[in-house]
Design an enzyme around this catalytic site. Structure first.
Site, PDB file in Angstrom:
ATOM      1  N   ASP A 439      82.103 -20.080  35.227  1.00 46.78           N
ATOM      2  CA  ASP A 439      82.694 -21.039  34.292  1.00 46.78           C
ATOM      3  C   ASP A 439      82.868 -20.389  32.915  1.00 46.78           C
ATOM      4  OD1 ASP A 439      83.581 -23.465  33.261  1.00 46.78           O
ATOM      5  OD2 ASP A 439      81.785 -24.602  33.813  1.00 46.78           O
ATOM      6  N   ASP A 509      88.834 -30.825  35.169  1.00 48.38           N
ATOM      7  CA  ASP A 509      87.685 -31.734  35.106  1.00 48.38           C
ATOM      8  C   ASP A 509      88.125 -33.185  35.269  1.00 48.38           C
ATOM      9  OD1 ASP A 509      85.783 -29.828  34.914  1.00 48.38           O
ATOM     10  OD2 ASP A 509      85.451 -30.024  32.767  1.00 48.38           O
TER      11      ASP A 509
HETATM   12  C1  DGJ Z   1      83.112 -27.377  33.098  1.00 45.78           C
HETATM   13  C2  DGJ Z   1      83.411 -27.434  34.561  1.00 45.78           C
HETATM   14  O1  DGJ Z   1      84.764 -27.643  34.776  1.00 45.78           O
HETATM   15  C3  DGJ Z   1      82.562 -28.529  35.204  1.00 45.78           C
HETATM   16  O2  DGJ Z   1      82.887 -28.636  36.563  1.00 45.78           O
HETATM   17  C4  DGJ Z   1      81.119 -28.203  35.011  1.00 45.78           C
HETATM   18  O3  DGJ Z   1      80.799 -27.032  35.715  1.00 45.78           O
HETATM   19  C5  DGJ Z   1      80.818 -28.049  33.531  1.00 45.78           C
HETATM   20  N1  DGJ Z   1      81.704 -27.116  32.908  1.00 45.78           N
HETATM   21  C6  DGJ Z   1      79.397 -27.600  33.342  1.00 45.78           C
HETATM   22  O4  DGJ Z   1      79.097 -27.362  32.035  1.00 45.78           O
END
Ligand code: DGJ
Length: 691
Positions: A439, A509
């Site tokens: 990430d 997200d």
């Molecule tokens: C952003 C990601 O897109 C989410 O799925 C998750 O992993 C969060 N970060 C965690 O901080």
């Protein structure tokens, strides 16, 4: 005058080299050989623009290349010096006879009709040169009615917002900035149709993609000629690149694919190419994933994870992914303000570490995956306390926090070692992991590094993206057994360059299935379903059966607090997994047919390449305003008989049961399937099995 053609499956460029050695573009499109043969004997060169104009060569047009030479000269003149053909690659070497600079235009014909192109610039001068702008490609598309489709223009949670528009005089620019997660705002893909808005199964369209994990820029200058001059490359904004004597700058690759039969056939070929060449293990089936993020966020303990793992196994899902929040021993990661950079398990949250959790997964026959964000650090961490100088920044400026974190400066060798070492250590200390989610949750600000001299701080945008790729490559090579998901605050890194080290991406997200359906639809123009992670959540509060069906049309998974579900909802999830595992080869390896674009309803289909079977997803998105026409599947074998089973995940029946109505492929495609849905946020899945 000589002619050069570079093409893949007949589509590409035709060039003319004039008597002064200048390279002109005489064609760009399908059937390029025939086009070149039709050129008149006495060619009016004025009609054919320069193929790769440098600054001041065509004074009224935006240049593909702008350089300040070592002696201060700001213009460039390019002449063809050599053409090297080594199938499937052609390199056209251009040189500036007065200010020694070599510019090589490279073209590589891949299979499935993909033509890749990039540009290399070598500085042969005694002093450094500055590259202000350097396009990977800058073709001219001759057309009176160009339509552009681009994806993005949104922000976090609005990735893959689709816009199709007629290009009008002037320049349309679609670009991303901010680095690290540039594609949150603009995806590095577009479609350009020369004869009006592109259609699914008819008409000419070209797909363009820039394989670059950094800032991108696509510009479409509509001229009155009539035509569109494109500019495709890494974004030159604040990125003037200082190139030392003898050094070579290589642009990212621009990828082209043409279709004369609309977007559907284009996507099907594009998917085959992505699976074969652009993504890791593209033909391998992906597991059904349960992720804890939207179920728990940062708030979990060992028992909570045991519960989720047990549900993973009970559902028949195959991999449990532990997301953010598991680390930070002395700075516990209980929210996003602390702990990033300290990759030791938080023993207060998980006494005994990850071992018991991974063991529980193994006992239940479930693989274990883990989240990391190796490029970042919270100021509230041991790492930052020990190495405050490891973060990206400029000496005179107070560094800006974003999501309470800084970006580590991967141009510093120690930092790069640390970042790749994060993964090594985490995997060594926690045996049993077979999947990592990588990430990156903030853009780059204050771009600068002590690793670059004061006169070349603007190299940062490009060098940082390249250094990050080297780290991704290192991780992928050192840990070939790991499956890797690429995520950056959602779909912030979704490009065909980064994907070579990753198996899949997290698209956004935003997991409301109504929005996700549109995003997945948009991404499906380029990305095959096995690359697109899609999880059922409670976002939008839609029926679980609907959320499952939407997620099942890509790489299926869950981000659900199963304890909060009713027994009936859990049963829906169980049926969804059973059906998905049954039809997974179709979804993940089949040919996509987009049947009905998202509106009142939507539908898509995956067909086995040999026509043996198909799965059709139908979605009712809003209340119907009239009777829906039958849904006509595509790509079936007209001669074959199929057994058709319509599955309503909300109904308590075995979703994998066979024995449905038998129908001929031809009849199915002509007469279609009756549309049964009347309620918003409902879905039907038809499984077509060849008998
Ligand atoms: C952003 C990601 O897109 C989410 O799925 C998750 O992993 C969060 N970060 C965690 O901080």
């Amino acid at each position: 005058m000589s002619t050069i053609v570079v093409a893949s499956e007949g589509a590409g460029y035709g060039f003319l080299v004039d008597n002064q050695g200048r390279l002109h573009q005489a064609g760009f499109g399908p059937d390029i050989d025939a086009h070149m043969e039709r050129l008149p004997d006495r060619i009016p060169l004025a009609l054919y623009p320069l193929a790769y104009p440098a600054y001041d060569e065509e004074p009224t047009r935006a240049p593909a290349l702008r350089v300040t030479h070592g002696d201060g000269t700001t213009t460039t003149r390019l002449k063809v010096q050599d053409v090297r053909v080594a199938d499937p690659q052609t390199d056209i070497l251009l040189v500036d006879p007065d200010c020694p600079l070599e510019v090589t235009l490279s073209f590589h014909a891949d299979d499935h009709g993909v033509l890749r192109q990039w540009v290399s610039v070598t500085n042969r001068q005694p002093g450094a040169v500055t590259l202000h702008e350097i396009a990977a490609a800058s073709p001219l598309l001759a057309t009176p009615a160009p339509y552009l489709t681009h994806f993005g223009g949104g922000d976090w949670s609005a990735e893959w917002t689709t816009t199709t528009e007629a290009l009008t005089p002037g320049t349309k620019v679609v670009e991303s900035r901010g680095g690290v997660q540039p594609h949150l705002r603009s995806c590095p893909f577009f479609l350009l149709a020369p004869d009006g808005a592109p259609e699914e199964s008819d008409g000419t369209v070209v797909a363009g993609a820039l394989a670059w994990g950094g800032n991108t820029r696509f510009a479409f200058e509509r001229t009155t000629t009539p035509g569109v001059r494109l500019w495709c490359g890494h974004n030159p904004a604040a990125s003037e690149y200082v190139l030392d004597p003898g050094a070579t700058f290589v642009t990212p690759e621009q990828i082209w694919m043409w279709s004369t039969e609309g977007m559907g056939p284009l996507s099907r070929r594009f998917h085959r190419w992505v699976r074969a060449h652009a993504v890791r293990d593209g033909d391998a089936l992906r597991p059904v994933v349960v992720n804890n993020w939207e179920a728990t966020f940062f708030s979990f303990d060992t028992d909570r994870l045991f519960g989720l793992i047990d549900h993973t196994a009970d559902l028949g899902a195959e991999l449990f992914l532990l997301d953010d929040g598991w680390f930070g021993e002395s700075h516990p990661r209980d929210d996003d303000t602390t702990g990033l950079g300290d990759w030791q398990v938080d023993q207060a949250k998980l006494p005994g570490g990850l071992g018991p959790v991974i063991a529980r997964a193994a006992e239940r026959g479930v693989r274990f995956g883990l989240w990391v964000e190796p490029e970042m650090v919270n100021p509230d961490s041991t790492l930052y306390a020990e190495h405050p100088d490891w973060v990206v920044g400029q000496p005179a400026r107070h560094r800006r926090r974003w999501r309470n974190q800084f970006v580590l400066d991967v141009l510093q060798p120690d930092v790069a070692d640390f970042v790749s070492g994060v993964v090594d250590r985490v995997l060594a200390e926690n045996p049993g992991i077979s999947y990592l989610k990588w990430d990156a949750n903030r853009p780059l600000t204050d771009p600068g590094s002590p690793a670059l001299g004061p006169d070349r701080q603007a190299n940062y945008w490009v060098d940082q993206a390249r250094a990050t790729w080297r780290l991704m490559e290192t991780v992928a090579e050192r840990h070939p057994e790991q499956m890797l998901m690429l995520c950056a605050s959602g779909g912030g890194r979704v490009d065909l360059g980064s994907l070579r080290w990753f198996h899949e991406v997290w698209l956004s997200d935003n997991t409301d299935p109504l929005d996700r359906l549109r995003m997945q639809w948009a991404a499906s123009h380029f990305l095959p379903a096995n690359v697109v992670g899609a999880h059922v959540t409670r976002e939008g509060d839609r029926p679980v059966a609907f959320g499952c069906a939407v997620a099942m049309s890509a790489r299926f998974g869950f981000d659900l607090d199963f304890e909060a579900l009713t027994d009936e909802e859990l049963a829906v999830c169980r049926r969804a997994v059973a059906l998905y595992r049954d039809v997974r080869p179709l979804v993940q390896q089949g040919d996509l047919w987009r049947l009905v674009p998202p509106g009142e309803r939507s539908a898509l289909e995956y067909v086995a390449p040999d026509g043996q079977g198909a799965v059709v997803f139908g979605f009712q998105l809003t209340a119907p305003t009239g009777d829906a026409a039958p849904l006509r599947p595509g790509g079936l074998d007209a001669e074959r008989t199929y057994e058709v089973t319509a599955v309503d995940l909300a109904a308590d029946v075995d979703p994998t049961a066979t024995g449905g109505e038998r129908r001929q492929g031809a009849a199915l495609m002509e007469e279609g399937l009756q549309w049964p849905l009347r309620e918003p946020c409902t879905a039907r899945i038809w499984v077509l099995r060849s008998v």
